[in-house]
Design a protein around this motif. Structure first.
Motif, PDB file in Angstrom:
ATOM      1  N   GLU A 140       0.857  -1.189   0.000  1.00 47.08           N
ATOM      2  CA  GLU A 140       0.000   0.000   0.000  1.00 47.08           C
ATOM      3  C   GLU A 140       0.893   1.240   0.000  1.00 47.08           C
ATOM      4  N   TRP A 141       0.716   2.095  -0.983  1.00 49.66           N
ATOM      5  CA  TRP A 141       1.448   3.349  -1.054  1.00 49.66           C
ATOM      6  C   TRP A 141       0.897   4.318  -0.024  1.00 49.66           C
ATOM      7  N   ILE A 142       1.813   4.912   0.758  1.00 51.41           N
ATOM      8  CA  ILE A 142       1.416   5.857   1.793  1.00 51.41           C
ATOM      9  C   ILE A 142       1.526   7.287   1.273  1.00 51.41           C
ATOM     10  N   GLY A 143       2.665   7.608   0.681  1.00 49.44           N
ATOM     11  CA  GLY A 143       2.859   8.953   0.187  1.00 49.44           C
ATOM     12  C   GLY A 143       4.287   9.165  -0.262  1.00 49.44           C
ATOM     13  N   GLU A 144       4.573  10.395  -0.714  1.00 53.29           N
ATOM     14  CA  GLU A 144       5.898  10.720  -1.206  1.00 53.29           C
ATOM     15  C   GLU A 144       6.152  12.213  -1.026  1.00 53.29           C
ATOM     16  N   SER A 160       7.370  19.254  -1.801  1.00 52.33           N
ATOM     17  CA  SER A 160       5.975  19.009  -2.166  1.00 52.33           C
ATOM     18  C   SER A 160       5.632  17.542  -1.889  1.00 52.33           C
ATOM     19  N   THR A 161       4.397  17.312  -1.483  1.00 52.89           N
ATOM     20  CA  THR A 161       4.001  15.960  -1.078  1.00 52.89           C
ATOM     21  C   THR A 161       2.745  15.501  -1.796  1.00 52.89           C
ATOM     22  N   ASN A 162       2.615  14.193  -1.893  1.00 56.20           N
ATOM     23  CA  ASN A 162       1.402  13.526  -2.345  1.00 56.20           C
ATOM     24  C   ASN A 162       1.124  12.398  -1.368  1.00 56.20           C
ATOM     25  N   ASN A 163      -0.142  12.277  -0.937  1.00 54.80           N
ATOM     26  CA  ASN A 163      -0.500  11.259   0.051  1.00 54.80           C
ATOM     27  C   ASN A 163      -1.637  10.402  -0.463  1.00 54.80           C
ATOM     28  N   ASN A 164      -1.742   9.202   0.119  1.00 53.27           N
ATOM     29  CA  ASN A 164      -2.863   8.345  -0.187  1.00 53.27           C
ATOM     30  C   ASN A 164      -4.086   8.843   0.577  1.00 53.27           C
ATOM     31  N   PRO A 165      -5.171   9.160  -0.117  1.00 54.47           N
ATOM     32  CA  PRO A 165      -6.373   9.665   0.572  1.00 54.47           C
ATOM     33  C   PRO A 165      -6.941   8.688   1.601  1.00 54.47           C
ATOM     34  N   SER A 166      -6.624   7.394   1.442  1.00 53.69           N
ATOM     35  CA  SER A 166      -7.159   6.392   2.377  1.00 53.69           C
ATOM     36  C   SER A 166      -6.668   6.619   3.797  1.00 53.69           C
ATOM     37  N   LEU A 167      -5.563   7.325   3.938  1.00 55.36           N
ATOM     38  CA  LEU A 167      -5.002   7.580   5.266  1.00 55.36           C
ATOM     39  C   LEU A 167      -5.449   8.927   5.815  1.00 55.36           C
ATOM     40  N   LYS A 168      -6.440   9.500   5.140  1.00 51.47           N
ATOM     41  CA  LYS A 168      -7.042  10.762   5.563  1.00 51.47           C
ATOM     42  C   LYS A 168      -5.961  11.810   5.770  1.00 51.47           C
ATOM     43  N   ASN A 169      -5.976  12.503   6.866  1.00 52.82           N
ATOM     44  CA  ASN A 169      -4.992  13.564   7.123  1.00 52.82           C
ATOM     45  C   ASN A 169      -4.013  13.147   8.205  1.00 52.82           C
ATOM     46  N   ARG A 170      -3.754  11.867   8.334  1.00 55.18           N
ATOM     47  CA  ARG A 170      -2.897  11.384   9.405  1.00 55.18           C
ATOM     48  C   ARG A 170      -1.415  11.379   9.053  1.00 55.18           C
ATOM     49  N   SER A 203      -2.447   8.898  15.280  1.00 56.06           N
ATOM     50  CA  SER A 203      -3.648   8.159  15.710  1.00 56.06           C
ATOM     51  C   SER A 203      -3.674   6.738  15.167  1.00 56.06           C
ATOM     52  N   VAL A 204      -2.609   6.006  15.399  1.00 55.27           N
ATOM     53  CA  VAL A 204      -2.527   4.656  14.847  1.00 55.27           C
ATOM     54  C   VAL A 204      -3.512   3.715  15.541  1.00 55.27           C
ATOM     55  N   THR A 205      -3.929   2.707  14.779  1.00 57.39           N
ATOM     56  CA  THR A 205      -4.765   1.630  15.294  1.00 57.39           C
ATOM     57  C   THR A 205      -4.127   0.311  14.880  1.00 57.39           C
ATOM     58  N   ALA A 206      -4.744  -0.782  15.287  1.00 58.66           N
ATOM     59  CA  ALA A 206      -4.215  -2.104  14.935  1.00 58.66           C
ATOM     60  C   ALA A 206      -4.146  -2.270  13.413  1.00 58.66           C
ATOM     61  N   ALA A 207      -5.017  -1.585  12.697  1.00 61.49           N
ATOM     62  CA  ALA A 207      -5.026  -1.684  11.231  1.00 61.49           C
ATOM     63  C   ALA A 207      -3.765  -1.098  10.596  1.00 61.49           C
ATOM     64  N   ASP A 208      -2.991  -0.339  11.373  1.00 56.40           N
ATOM     65  CA  ASP A 208      -1.751   0.236  10.859  1.00 56.40           C
ATOM     66  C   ASP A 208      -0.551  -0.676  11.092  1.00 56.40           C
ATOM     67  N   THR A 209      -0.778  -1.815  11.707  1.00 56.45           N
ATOM     68  CA  THR A 209       0.298  -2.794  11.892  1.00 56.45           C
ATOM     69  C   THR A 209       0.771  -3.287  10.529  1.00 56.45           C
ATOM     70  N   ALA A 210       2.055  -3.107  10.262  1.00 57.24           N
ATOM     71  CA  ALA A 210       2.602  -3.436   8.947  1.00 57.24           C
ATOM     72  C   ALA A 210       4.112  -3.271   8.962  1.00 57.24           C
ATOM     73  N   THR A 211       4.750  -3.777   7.918  1.00 56.17           N
ATOM     74  CA  THR A 211       6.138  -3.435   7.655  1.00 56.17           C
ATOM     75  C   THR A 211       6.135  -2.190   6.782  1.00 56.17           C
ATOM     76  N   TYR A 212       6.862  -1.185   7.210  1.00 52.75           N
ATOM     77  CA  TYR A 212       6.916   0.085   6.494  1.00 52.75           C
ATOM     78  C   TYR A 212       8.258   0.180   5.769  1.00 52.75           C
ATOM     79  N   TYR A 213       8.178   0.567   4.508  1.00 52.12           N
ATOM     80  CA  TYR A 213       9.375   0.732   3.691  1.00 52.12           C
ATOM     81  C   TYR A 213       9.510   2.173   3.237  1.00 52.12           C
TER      82      TYR A 213
END
Lengths: 107, 121
Positions: free
Chosen positions: B46-50, B56-66, B84-94
């Motif tokens: 899942e792409w988070i942003g860049e 300048s930034t681009n974010n995935n709208p699915s993560l709202k404004n977090r 405001s992390v939840t269990a759904a944010d459990t992941a390996t981040y690259y």
């Protein structure tokens, strides 16, 4: 967002075989598609970009093709190091989206 | 040879803020975007942003404004904060370098080693 669908989810193949992995986009993405390989516990590795351009260091026996909504990654003769998980990614539009992956396993 | 080395806290409680940093070795920020991608256990990417060299930034709208991203050229680092992390944010981040292949959009050619972040009370 553009949905990327890969098929099949798992492919059982023997070394030396030729294999084709499929990736379909829910709308036209021209040739703005990349393929990655991921092995357990490792980060993804870029293989193909622009649908058919091999990345630096990608094996010569891998090739990509397609445009629009249908894409394929072909491995002409499977080597032991090719057994891994493969993802496609579109970069036509934000948000970038990935397919769910195809796992190549040894038959 | 470009290398990305990332680090950050691996265990968070719900509602806390995830914070990760990635250091660039052997390359320059200029001309590239610098991204974050995550992978939940046993799941896809899942792409988070860049963020670009200019900020300048681009974010995935699915993560709202977090999502907040920053880049510090003086220390060759870029960072991700996810609030405001939840269990759904459990992941390996690259972290990864993004090559522009179509206007300001592109693919990822160099990746960090990944950081497993677990959210649990």
């Amino acid at each position: 967002e553009i949905v990327m669908t890969q098929s099949p989810a798992t492919l059982s193949v023997s070394p030396g075989e030729r294999v084709t992995l499929s990736c379909r986009a829910s709308q036209n993405i021209d040739s703005h598609l990349a393929w990655y390989q991921q092995k357990p516990g490792q980060a993804p590795r870029l293989l193909i970009y622009g649908a058919n351009m091999r990345a630096t260091g990608a094996p010569a026996w891998l090739s990509g093709s397609g445009s629009g909504t249908e894409f394929t990654l072909t491995i002409s003769s499977l080597q032991s190091e090719d057994f891994a998980l493969y993802f496609c990614q579109q970069y036509q539009n934000w948000p970038y989206t990935f397919g769910q992956g195809t796992k190549l396993e040894i038959k | 040879q470009v290398q990305l080395q990332q680090w950050g806290a691996g265990l968070l409680k719900p509602s806390e803020t995830l914070s990760l940093t990635c250091t660039l070795y052997g390359g320059s920020f200029s001309g590239y975007y610098w991204g974050w991608i995550r992978q939940a256990p046993g799941k896809g990417l899942e792409w988070i942003g860049e963020i670009s060299y200019s900020g300048s930034t681009n974010n995935n709208p699915s993560l709202k404004n977090r999502v907040t991203m920053s880049l510090d050229t003086s220390s060759n680092q870029f960072s991700l904060r996810l609030s405001s992390v939840t269990a759904a944010d459990t992941a390996t981040y690259y972290c990864a370098r993004m090559v522009r292949g179509y206007f300001d959009r592109g693919y990822f050619d160099y990746w960090g080693q990944g950081t497993l972040v677990t959210v649990s009370s």
